[in-house]
Design an enzyme around this catalytic site. Structure first.
Site, PDB file in Angstrom:
ATOM      1  CD  GLU A  26       0.068  -1.257   3.135  1.00  0.00           C
ATOM      2  OE1 GLU A  26       0.118  -1.350   4.371  1.00  0.00           O
ATOM      3  OE2 GLU A  26       0.313  -2.222   2.390  1.00  0.00           O
ATOM      4  CG  LEU A  41       6.404   5.141   2.819  1.00  0.00           C
ATOM      5  CD1 LEU A  41       7.515   6.135   2.545  1.00  0.00           C
ATOM      6  CD2 LEU A  41       6.533   4.605   4.235  1.00  0.00           C
ATOM      7  CG  HIS A  42      -0.443   5.602   1.351  1.00  0.00           C
ATOM      8  ND1 HIS A  42      -0.588   6.925   1.042  1.00  0.00           N
ATOM      9  CD2 HIS A  42       0.090   5.022   0.256  1.00  0.00           C
ATOM     10  CE1 HIS A  42      -0.178   7.143  -0.193  1.00  0.00           C
ATOM     11  NE2 HIS A  42       0.253   6.000  -0.689  1.00  0.00           N
ATOM     12  CB  ALA A  43      -2.760   4.627   6.957  1.00  0.00           C
ATOM     13  N   PRO A  51       1.853   2.024   7.567  1.00  0.00           N
ATOM     14  CG  PRO A  51       1.997   0.855   5.550  1.00  0.00           C
ATOM     15  CD  PRO A  51       1.021   1.546   6.447  1.00  0.00           C
TER      16      PRO A  51
END
Length: 93
Positions: A12, A14-16, A18
């Site tokens: 996914e 570098l979102h939320a 991570p």
């Protein structure tokens, strides 16, 4: 200047979650680190909003950099975290 080119290992990107893991690791390193994607300007790796603003997707390359003392080992740890897409903050980071 020390730098590491790393492919984002989280599917996914570098979102939320991570990004949160990465920012905590960057902050814990005690070394000022910047992160860059493509032709964008470097941003503070310890800033959640800055990291999210990059929009780094899984499989894309980012650049981690620092000029501080201890940069080499800090960048090695952060590069490993990003490239392996670890699900939780390892104690060694």
């Amino acid at each position: 200047m020390a730098e590491r080119r790393v492919t984002v290992g989280w599917a996914e990107g570098l979102h939320a979650r991570p990004a949160s893991i990465f920012v905590r690791a960057a902050t814990a390193s005690g070394v000022p680190v910047t992160i860059t994607k493509g032709d964008s300007s470097p941003v503070n790796a310890a800033s959640m909003l800055a990291v999210l603003s990059l929009g780094a997707q899984g499989g894309e390359e980012i650049v981690l950099a620092s000029e501080a003392d201890g940069a080499e080992s800090a960048l090695d740890r952060l590069a490993k975290l990003v490239s392996e897409g670890l699900d939780e903050l390892p104690e060694t980071v």
